[in-house]
Design a protein around this motif. Sequence first.
Motif: not given
Length: 573
Positions: A69, A72-73, A76, A134
């Motif tokens: 997580r 991915q964050r 972004l 997302w």
Amino acid sequence: MTTSAIPANTPMGPGGAPILGTPVAGAAVPAVEAPGLTDRLDGLDRLVAAGAGRLDRPLLDDAAALLDRAGQRLRLSGEHTVVTLAGGTGSGKSSLFNAICGLELSPTGVRRPMTSKAHACVWGLDGAGPLLDWLDVEKRHRYARASALDMERADSSLQGLVLLDLPDHDSIQALHRAEVDRFVTIADLLVWVVDPQKYADAALHRNYIVPFARHTGVTLIVLNQVDRLGPDEIDDCVADLRRLLEAEGLTQPRVVTTSAVSEDGVTGFRDILVDTVAARRARSERLSADVDRLAERFAVHRFTADPPVTLEEDRQLELVQSLTDAAGAPAVAEAMESAYELRAADFVGWPVAALIDRLRSDPLRRMRLTELREELRNAFTGPIGAQQGDVDNALHTVTDGVAAELPPPWARSVRAAARSHATEIPEALGESLKAALPTFNQVPRWWWLVKTWQFFLVLVAVLSVAWIGLLVAYGIVEIGGDDPPGLVGEAGLIPYVAVLAVCTLGMGWLTSSACRNLVALSSAKHGEKMELHMNEGIERVAEEKVVAPVTAELELYARFRRDVETALGRVTR
């Protein structure tokens, strides 16, 4: 009064007084920075790798999910801050959402639940699309606003805000509760909207406030609908709510009051959002709080005391001795001595005595000879190895001392490391013993010299006896006529030849006795040398199959401890 000398480059304060404690030039100590978020995530990743097969699976799964997580964050948009409005039925979070947005975007009303899917309002669309994908916000529930909502304040801007209105956390619909749970784990700033009647709701505090007590820095409690209270009641309600939050583990909780129906009722809340968005720190602070939470769960699996680095020396010596006994090295060395002496007897023994022994029927000697020859043959060519049960006994207590200084998971892993090659050790011991033994046909050169000398003496003795026979036949019995050769016809030579034969036999016997004494001495040295070589081989097996795996596990535990400190954000040395 005496004064100590003050270095010339010491900084001076007002009036010429030295500033004590200030580093002087050339003596500065480099500052050690605490690990950043990326380093902490890397440390957590190493903790997951080190804990595989050692720590509880749920802990590793939670850490792996956080790493995924966080990765991915971080990939972004960092220009957007994700803020969730979560709360219970009737708390007025949708009305608050609409008040901040300035438009009626999220449905409100008496019917419950009104919000079934997350609604998002975005200030600044550049880079927001992948982030909303997302977040899995449906496109029909995405809204965009201008960058400046409060035109009366030139310094206020919500540019970069992603505001989410979530379903009720206490909804009767399981899908609604799952939606809340999902967003609570990924939001940059958690905003819990409560109302004066239900701010102490047990479900909210038990399921969300207490589990995320360490996330105080990225948690905001909004006491909404304060228009229903008087001024004194508002203060009492806020004080009671703050007391409740502190009792549940939140340190200095942030509490703000709002009213979606009053003029300027959301100004304080909006100001907090403006400051949060402008700081651009909510994303990293949220991930740091998540790492803190996981790192503390890993921290319980490490002791603060410095860990051992290897097996104690006496344990290693005890292990080698146990493996030596298990492999039967002393018996092999003793058999080597007997085999050495038996092998030497074939070379340095007196052939005449050996012939007499063969003529004498001695079953016990023949049995011993057969056994020694079999031992000799097996020692050089047969399989040598220890029984698995003896090896298991040797490994049983080898890690007791070091394991007592480790947390239970690592104590188990160290014991498992000590036994990781248990099935390979018997064969490895056998190979090490065989490698220490000489080849079957290896014979010292002086044995061949003695054997040649002994056969020469036997030849002389045989010729002497034959000569005496000829002297008797030709010199006394006169079988060969009246004129036999002088060397065989002179009977007077018989005593001298007899003396020669006796001396030859005596020399052979003395040579055999002396050589046997030498063989006895050299066989003892030979056995000691072989036992030393076998012990060296057994030590290598113990080091490779037991000590090295245990040491590697202890080194992994030491790195685990350092990685825990890194994941906790502490400076490691």
